[in-house]
Scaffold this active site. Sequence first.
Site, PDB file in Angstrom:
ATOM      1  N   ASP A  79       0.806  -1.209   0.000  1.00 21.63           N
ATOM      2  CA  ASP A  79       0.000   0.000   0.000  1.00 21.63           C
ATOM      3  C   ASP A  79       0.851   1.277   0.000  1.00 21.63           C
ATOM      4  OD1 ASP A  79      -2.923  -0.858   2.072  1.00 21.63           O
ATOM      5  OD2 ASP A  79      -2.145  -1.721   0.228  1.00 21.63           O
ATOM      6  N   HIS A 130       3.721  -2.361   3.086  1.00 21.65           N
ATOM      7  CA  HIS A 130       3.728  -1.011   2.515  1.00 21.65           C
ATOM      8  C   HIS A 130       5.007  -0.756   1.731  1.00 21.65           C
ATOM      9  CE1 HIS A 130       0.727  -0.658   5.730  1.00 21.65           C
ATOM     10  NE2 HIS A 130       0.214   0.338   5.022  1.00 21.65           N
TER      11      HIS A 130
END
Length: 272
Positions: free
Chosen positions: A98, A239
């Site tokens: 992400d 991430h």
Amino acid sequence: MRARGWAVVSAAIAVTTVTTAGAWQVGSADASRAKVTVVGSGTATATSAKGGDADRPHGADRPSPRVTPDRPVPVPTSPPAMDDRIPAAGRTIYLTFDDGPDPRWTPQVLRLLKQYGAHATFFEVGVHATEHPSLVRQVRQAGHRIGNHSWDHSDLTKLGPTALSSQLDRTATALGQPLRCVRPPYGAVNKTVTNAIHSRHQHVALWDVDTRDWSKPGANAIAQQAISGAHPGAVILMHDGGGDRSQSIAALATVLRNLHSRGYQLKSLPTC
């Protein structure tokens, strides 16, 4: 549901609401337990800060670029059935990243994935995609899939219809190709958000293994979260943007090595 057509959202789809509080601040770590919809086999509980997202506001240190789409927002030409679950696929695990693309961290993730012959799904923020379009192309050219992660990481459940549409559509335009999935920031979904995503013939794509890399607990702790939570069909949240991801990169090498040795195949989400 197919008999009703792809435009009809099945009433059987379960929607889970995540409650978040406060602003998305540097170093924030909300220890509340966030309920997320598992795209594999039901519902699980994941401990996360704001549902497992990054630790600083996107664009907090500079104004967000303003993009006015000059062409229609791309949508799939063959819309999928609106079932957000991922079908079982043997010893397959889905890595997801992400908050990118980020010029420092995303290329390192791509190199590690290539080293292990792994594919993943990148949920990208529109602001960053606009700033780094070459990275968006690199992700696609490497065979990975891309999903919508909103324009500037806003909590979509707190927006009105116009702002919600803007978050989804501006990002879709920035990412440049028809998208099939959206990961709402913080994992925050409600009926309005889900309906908005489904009306664009896209899936809601959440997770069931949160590595908590956003909290920077150390590479070993991040790797252990992924490895201990691994199971066939697992969707692992990590991430590649939104802050310092050096620990995430170090952990990813361990995760890939471990899962590869255990015979798992690492693929992009089929709903994206």
